[in-house]
Design a protein around this motif. Structure first.
Motif, PDB file in Angstrom:
ATOM      1  N   PRO A  34     -21.322 -43.146  72.573  1.00  0.00           N
ATOM      2  CA  PRO A  34     -20.203 -42.271  72.187  1.00  0.00           C
ATOM      3  C   PRO A  34     -18.945 -42.501  73.036  1.00  0.00           C
ATOM      4  N   PHE A  35     -19.139 -42.786  74.321  1.00  0.00           N
ATOM      5  CA  PHE A  35     -17.988 -43.036  75.182  1.00  0.00           C
ATOM      6  C   PHE A  35     -17.246 -44.293  74.734  1.00  0.00           C
ATOM      7  N   GLY A  36     -18.000 -45.336  74.405  1.00  0.00           N
ATOM      8  CA  GLY A  36     -17.373 -46.565  73.921  1.00  0.00           C
ATOM      9  C   GLY A  36     -16.646 -46.362  72.607  1.00  0.00           C
ATOM     10  N   LEU A  37     -17.241 -45.590  71.726  1.00  0.00           N
ATOM     11  CA  LEU A  37     -16.580 -45.313  70.446  1.00  0.00           C
ATOM     12  C   LEU A  37     -15.298 -44.522  70.638  1.00  0.00           C
ATOM     13  N   MET A  38     -15.319 -43.578  71.558  1.00  0.00           N
ATOM     14  CA  MET A  38     -14.106 -42.795  71.807  1.00  0.00           C
ATOM     15  C   MET A  38     -13.023 -43.640  72.467  1.00  0.00           C
ATOM     16  N   MET A  39     -13.422 -44.612  73.246  1.00  0.00           N
ATOM     17  CA  MET A  39     -12.434 -45.476  73.893  1.00  0.00           C
ATOM     18  C   MET A  39     -11.729 -46.397  72.894  1.00  0.00           C
ATOM     19  N   LEU A  40     -12.248 -46.497  71.686  1.00  0.00           N
ATOM     20  CA  LEU A  40     -11.581 -47.290  70.658  1.00  0.00           C
ATOM     21  C   LEU A  40     -10.316 -46.608  70.153  1.00  0.00           C
ATOM     22  N   PHE A  41     -10.242 -45.298  70.291  1.00  0.00           N
ATOM     23  CA  PHE A  41      -9.058 -44.554  69.861  1.00  0.00           C
ATOM     24  C   PHE A  41      -8.010 -44.565  70.972  1.00  0.00           C
ATOM     25  N   PRO A  42      -6.766 -44.900  70.631  1.00  0.00           N
ATOM     26  CA  PRO A  42      -5.725 -45.002  71.676  1.00  0.00           C
ATOM     27  C   PRO A  42      -5.478 -43.691  72.425  1.00  0.00           C
ATOM     28  N   ILE A  43      -5.547 -42.570  71.743  1.00  0.00           N
ATOM     29  CA  ILE A  43      -5.280 -41.293  72.412  1.00  0.00           C
ATOM     30  C   ILE A  43      -6.359 -40.967  73.439  1.00  0.00           C
ATOM     31  N   MET A  44      -7.591 -41.373  73.158  1.00  0.00           N
ATOM     32  CA  MET A  44      -8.681 -41.072  74.085  1.00  0.00           C
ATOM     33  C   MET A  44      -8.657 -41.977  75.308  1.00  0.00           C
ATOM     34  N   ARG A  45      -7.989 -43.120  75.205  1.00  0.00           N
ATOM     35  CA  ARG A  45      -7.851 -44.001  76.376  1.00  0.00           C
ATOM     36  C   ARG A  45      -7.001 -43.332  77.447  1.00  0.00           C
ATOM     37  N   GLU A  46      -6.030 -42.550  77.012  1.00  0.00           N
ATOM     38  CA  GLU A  46      -5.178 -41.844  77.977  1.00  0.00           C
ATOM     39  C   GLU A  46      -5.938 -40.704  78.661  1.00  0.00           C
ATOM     40  N   TYR A  47      -6.832 -40.090  77.940  1.00  0.00           N
ATOM     41  CA  TYR A  47      -7.608 -38.962  78.468  1.00  0.00           C
ATOM     42  C   TYR A  47      -9.074 -39.384  78.636  1.00  0.00           C
ATOM     43  N   TYR A  48      -9.292 -40.377  79.487  1.00  0.00           N
ATOM     44  CA  TYR A  48     -10.642 -40.916  79.645  1.00  0.00           C
ATOM     45  C   TYR A  48     -11.603 -39.899  80.249  1.00  0.00           C
ATOM     46  N   LEU A  49     -11.096 -38.981  81.073  1.00  0.00           N
ATOM     47  CA  LEU A  49     -11.966 -37.958  81.645  1.00  0.00           C
ATOM     48  C   LEU A  49     -12.470 -37.009  80.550  1.00  0.00           C
ATOM     49  N   LEU A  50     -11.597 -36.655  79.645  1.00  0.00           N
ATOM     50  CA  LEU A  50     -11.992 -35.818  78.517  1.00  0.00           C
ATOM     51  C   LEU A  50     -12.996 -36.556  77.627  1.00  0.00           C
ATOM     52  N   SER A  51     -12.785 -37.859  77.455  1.00  0.00           N
ATOM     53  CA  SER A  51     -13.739 -38.672  76.689  1.00  0.00           C
ATOM     54  C   SER A  51     -15.103 -38.691  77.367  1.00  0.00           C
ATOM     55  N   ALA A  52     -15.099 -38.781  78.682  1.00  0.00           N
ATOM     56  CA  ALA A  52     -16.364 -38.791  79.423  1.00  0.00           C
ATOM     57  C   ALA A  52     -17.086 -37.449  79.276  1.00  0.00           C
ATOM     58  N   ILE A  53     -16.343 -36.366  79.294  1.00  0.00           N
ATOM     59  CA  ILE A  53     -16.960 -35.041  79.127  1.00  0.00           C
ATOM     60  C   ILE A  53     -17.547 -34.904  77.729  1.00  0.00           C
ATOM     61  N   PHE A  54     -16.788 -35.300  76.723  1.00  0.00           N
ATOM     62  CA  PHE A  54     -17.298 -35.239  75.350  1.00  0.00           C
ATOM     63  C   PHE A  54     -18.517 -36.144  75.175  1.00  0.00           C
ATOM     64  N   ALA A  55     -18.468 -37.327  75.751  1.00  0.00           N
ATOM     65  CA  ALA A  55     -19.603 -38.249  75.650  1.00  0.00           C
ATOM     66  C   ALA A  55     -20.835 -37.674  76.351  1.00  0.00           C
ATOM     67  N   ALA A  56     -20.625 -36.987  77.454  1.00  0.00           N
ATOM     68  CA  ALA A  56     -21.751 -36.360  78.153  1.00  0.00           C
ATOM     69  C   ALA A  56     -22.364 -35.251  77.303  1.00  0.00           C
ATOM     70  N   LEU A  57     -21.524 -34.456  76.667  1.00  0.00           N
ATOM     71  CA  LEU A  57     -22.037 -33.389  75.800  1.00  0.00           C
ATOM     72  C   LEU A  57     -22.767 -33.960  74.582  1.00  0.00           C
ATOM     73  N   ILE A  58     -22.209 -35.003  73.999  1.00  0.00           N
ATOM     74  CA  ILE A  58     -22.862 -35.650  72.861  1.00  0.00           C
ATOM     75  C   ILE A  58     -24.186 -36.269  73.295  1.00  0.00           C
ATOM     76  N   GLY A  59     -24.178 -36.948  74.443  1.00  0.00           N
ATOM     77  CA  GLY A  59     -25.400 -37.563  74.960  1.00  0.00           C
ATOM     78  C   GLY A  59     -26.471 -36.540  75.272  1.00  0.00           C
ATOM     79  N   LEU A  60     -26.077 -35.407  75.832  1.00  0.00           N
ATOM     80  CA  LEU A  60     -27.033 -34.342  76.110  1.00  0.00           C
ATOM     81  C   LEU A  60     -27.637 -33.813  74.819  1.00  0.00           C
ATOM     82  N   SER A  61     -26.797 -33.601  73.827  1.00  0.00           N
ATOM     83  CA  SER A  61     -27.282 -33.103  72.535  1.00  0.00           C
ATOM     84  C   SER A  61     -28.236 -34.104  71.881  1.00  0.00           C
ATOM     85  N   LEU A  62     -27.847 -35.369  71.887  1.00  0.00           N
ATOM     86  CA  LEU A  62     -28.706 -36.393  71.288  1.00  0.00           C
ATOM     87  C   LEU A  62     -30.037 -36.504  72.025  1.00  0.00           C
ATOM     88  N   SER A  63     -29.993 -36.435  73.334  1.00  0.00           N
ATOM     89  CA  SER A  63     -31.241 -36.568  74.077  1.00  0.00           C
ATOM     90  C   SER A  63     -32.167 -35.370  73.857  1.00  0.00           C
TER      91      SER A  63
END
Length: 86
Positions: free
Chosen positions: A20-49
């Motif tokens: 999920p983190f890699g997919l979010m990094m494909l979007f230009p807006i999420m590259r600027e807010y990489y910390l927010l992307s990491a938080i979202f990826a952590a929440l998605i990863g927790l849910s998936l696990s």
């Protein structure tokens, strides 16, 4: 404990975050807010696990429980041997 099950679970958890983190990094807006992307990826990863990785987690947990039970029974045998020797 089976080391293979622990490694499999760890790799799957890592992938549940990195994909999920890699997919979010494909979007230009999420590259600027990489910390927010990491938080979202952590929440998605927790849910998936929680949804998809119950069996590997159970394998790891049961392996740890067996290992702990063996260690405790070994400690009891040592204590009984010490008590009988004195």
């Amino acid at each position: 404990m089976n080391a293979r099950s622990a490694v499999v679970y760890s790799v799957l958890r890592l992938l549940a975050f990195l994909v999920p983190f890699g997919l979010m990094m494909l979007f230009p807006i999420m590259r600027e807010y990489y910390l927010l992307s990491a938080i979202f990826a952590a929440l998605i990863g927790l849910s998936l696990s929680m949804l998809l990785l119950r069996r590997p987690l159970d394998d790891v947990a049961s392996g740890l429980a067996e290992r702990r039970a063996r260690r405790r029974s070994g400690e009891r045998e040592d204590a009984d041997a010490e008590d009988s020797a004195s």
